[in-house]
Design an enzyme around this catalytic site. Structure first.
Site, short mmCIF file in Angstrom:
data_model
loop_
_atom_site.label_atom_id
_atom_site.label_comp_id
_atom_site.label_asym_id
_atom_site.label_seq_id
_atom_site.Cartn_x
_atom_site.Cartn_y
_atom_site.Cartn_z
N ASN A 4 0.86 -1.19 0.00
CA ASN A 4 0.00 0.00 0.00
C ASN A 4 0.89 1.24 0.00
O ASN A 4 1.53 1.54 1.00
CB ASN A 4 -0.88 -0.05 1.26
CG ASN A 4 -1.68 1.22 1.47
OD1 ASN A 4 -1.82 2.04 0.55
ND2 ASN A 4 -2.23 1.38 2.66
N TRP A 5 0.92 1.92 -1.12
CA TRP A 5 1.81 3.08 -1.25
C TRP A 5 1.26 4.34 -0.59
O TRP A 5 1.94 5.35 -0.51
CB TRP A 5 2.11 3.35 -2.73
CG TRP A 5 3.09 2.40 -3.33
CD1 TRP A 5 3.79 1.41 -2.68
CD2 TRP A 5 3.52 2.34 -4.71
NE1 TRP A 5 4.60 0.75 -3.56
CE2 TRP A 5 4.46 1.31 -4.81
CE3 TRP A 5 3.18 3.07 -5.85
CZ2 TRP A 5 5.08 0.98 -6.01
CZ3 TRP A 5 3.79 2.75 -7.04
CH2 TRP A 5 4.74 1.71 -7.12
N LYS A 6 0.00 4.31 -0.19
CA LYS A 6 -0.64 5.50 0.42
C LYS A 6 -0.44 6.71 -0.51
O LYS A 6 -0.45 6.54 -1.73
CB LYS A 6 -0.09 5.73 1.83
CG LYS A 6 -0.18 4.45 2.68
CD LYS A 6 0.10 4.66 4.13
CE LYS A 6 -0.04 3.34 4.86
NZ LYS A 6 0.14 3.45 6.29
N HIS A 94 -9.35 1.21 5.46
CA HIS A 94 -8.04 1.41 6.08
C HIS A 94 -8.22 2.37 7.26
O HIS A 94 -9.01 3.31 7.18
CB HIS A 94 -7.05 1.98 5.05
CG HIS A 94 -5.65 1.98 5.58
ND1 HIS A 94 -5.19 2.93 6.46
CD2 HIS A 94 -4.62 1.10 5.40
CE1 HIS A 94 -3.92 2.65 6.77
NE2 HIS A 94 -3.56 1.54 6.14
N GLU A 96 -6.56 4.79 8.23
CA GLU A 96 -6.35 6.21 7.91
C GLU A 96 -7.61 6.80 7.27
O GLU A 96 -7.90 7.98 7.45
CB GLU A 96 -5.11 6.36 6.99
CG GLU A 96 -3.83 6.13 7.79
CD GLU A 96 -2.65 5.61 6.99
OE1 GLU A 96 -2.68 5.66 5.76
OE2 GLU A 96 -1.69 5.13 7.63
N GLU A 166 -4.90 -4.82 11.18
CA GLU A 166 -3.91 -3.76 11.28
C GLU A 166 -4.10 -2.98 12.58
O GLU A 166 -4.91 -2.04 12.63
CB GLU A 166 -4.06 -2.80 10.09
CG GLU A 166 -3.78 -3.44 8.76
CD GLU A 166 -3.17 -2.42 7.80
OE1 GLU A 166 -2.08 -2.70 7.29
OE2 GLU A 166 -3.77 -1.36 7.59
N GLY A 172 3.03 2.44 10.67
CA GLY A 172 3.97 3.54 10.43
C GLY A 172 4.80 3.92 11.64
O GLY A 172 5.46 4.95 11.65
N SER A 212 3.92 -1.92 10.31
CA SER A 212 5.38 -1.98 10.44
C SER A 212 5.98 -3.32 10.01
O SER A 212 6.92 -3.82 10.62
CB SER A 212 5.81 -1.62 11.86
OG SER A 212 5.44 -0.28 12.15
N GLY A 233 3.05 -1.08 4.23
CA GLY A 233 3.00 0.33 3.85
C GLY A 233 4.39 0.82 3.48
O GLY A 233 4.90 0.56 2.38
N GLY A 234 5.04 1.48 4.43
CA GLY A 234 6.34 2.13 4.19
C GLY A 234 7.36 1.25 3.49
O GLY A 234 8.05 1.71 2.57
P1 PGA Z 1 3.18 0.48 7.55
O1 PGA Z 1 1.66 0.65 7.05
O2 PGA Z 1 3.69 -0.81 6.96
O3 PGA Z 1 3.91 1.68 7.04
O4 PGA Z 1 3.13 0.41 9.06
C1 PGA Z 1 0.80 -0.44 6.95
C2 PGA Z 1 -0.55 0.00 6.47
O5 PGA Z 1 -1.02 1.07 6.85
O6 PGA Z 1 -1.18 -0.71 5.67
#
Ligand code: PGA
Length: 255
Positions: A4-6, A94, A96, A166, A172, A212, A233-234
């Protein structure tokens, strides 16, 4: 497993990243791992072109969609539009989106139905905040989110889903959940699916852990019973680290 590149990568850096991924991932890893990439909307078409022209066995994903197929919803993108671009997986709910854009369980459910209606696979995110965890309210929170997402859906629909556990405090932050906590939460999610949609659906559904995830902790997460994949994510933003995660996953189990 899903990247997930956000809100990262414009269409040009997206193209470069996917091309680099093509060189970094070995063909044998692709054979055992189901990989999806979720770029921002503006880069979906470019990523699709690279994946298709280079015949890379990576599925195209999106990060969100609207719950209606079309209409007067300025700024929104529908699941029907994503399906036209050969998107296969769409993340819904998600944390966010829930936190910063006020998405309720009802909205998440409507989006999930829109994704299914357009013949794509929803990746439904659920998870608790740090306060909820500390108050011992994790099960209650997961149960409310999973129930709102799937209750009353046909067993065949639920069987196709990917559910992503999650924990919000792990996203993050560099603070991944322990394997024990992740296993327990994913087990709870699977038993909720069994209760709401039947044993068949609970066996078929795929459950990812997200928060993470990095090349070092992928294998131990995937070795745990009941964790079928990871949502990254990251660490999916750079080809080298995402390729290392794919290769760690290929070495441990189906992901
Ligand atoms: P992260 O994000 O790997 O940067 O913690 C995961 C996500 O929000 O799907």
């Amino acid at each position: 497993m899903s990247g997930n590149w956000k809100m990262n990568h414009d269409h040009l850096t997206a193209i470069r990243t996917v091309q680099a991924l093509g060189f970094a991932v070995s063909a044998k890893d692709y054979r055992v791992v189901d990989v999806s990439l979720h770029p921002p909307f503006t880069a979906i078409r470019s990523v699709q072109t690279v994946l298709e022209s280079d015949e890379m066995p990576i599925s195209l994903g999106a990060q969100d969609c609207h719950f209606e197929d079309k209409g007067a919803f300025t700024g929104e993108v529908s699941a029907a539009m994503l399906a036209k671009l050969h998107v296969k997986y769409v993340i819904v709910g998600h944390s966010e989106r829930r936190m910063y854009f006020g998405e309720s369980n009802e909205v998440v459910r409507a989006k999930l139905e829109a994704v299914l209606r357009n013949h794509m696979v929803p990746i439904v995110c659920v998870g608790e905040t740090l306060d909820e965890r500390e108050e011992g309210a994790t099960s209650e929170r997961l149960s409310a989110q999973v129930t709102a997402a799937i209750s009353g859906l046909a067993e065949e629909s639920v069987s196709q889903l990917v559910l992503a556990y999650e924990p919000i405090w792990a996203i993050g932050t560099g603070l991944s959940a322990s394997v024990e906590d992740a296993t327990q939460a994913c087990g709870l999610i699977r038993s909720l699916v069994a209760e709401l949609s039947g044993e068949g659906a609970s066996r078929a559904v795929r459950i990812q852990y997200g928060g993470s995830v990095n090349p070092q902790n992928t294998a131990e997460m995937l070795a745990a019973a009941g964790i079928d994949g990871v949502l990254v994510g990251g660490a999916s933003l750079e080809a080298a680290s995402f390729a290392a995660i794919i290769s760690a996953a290929a070495g441990s189990s189906d992901a």
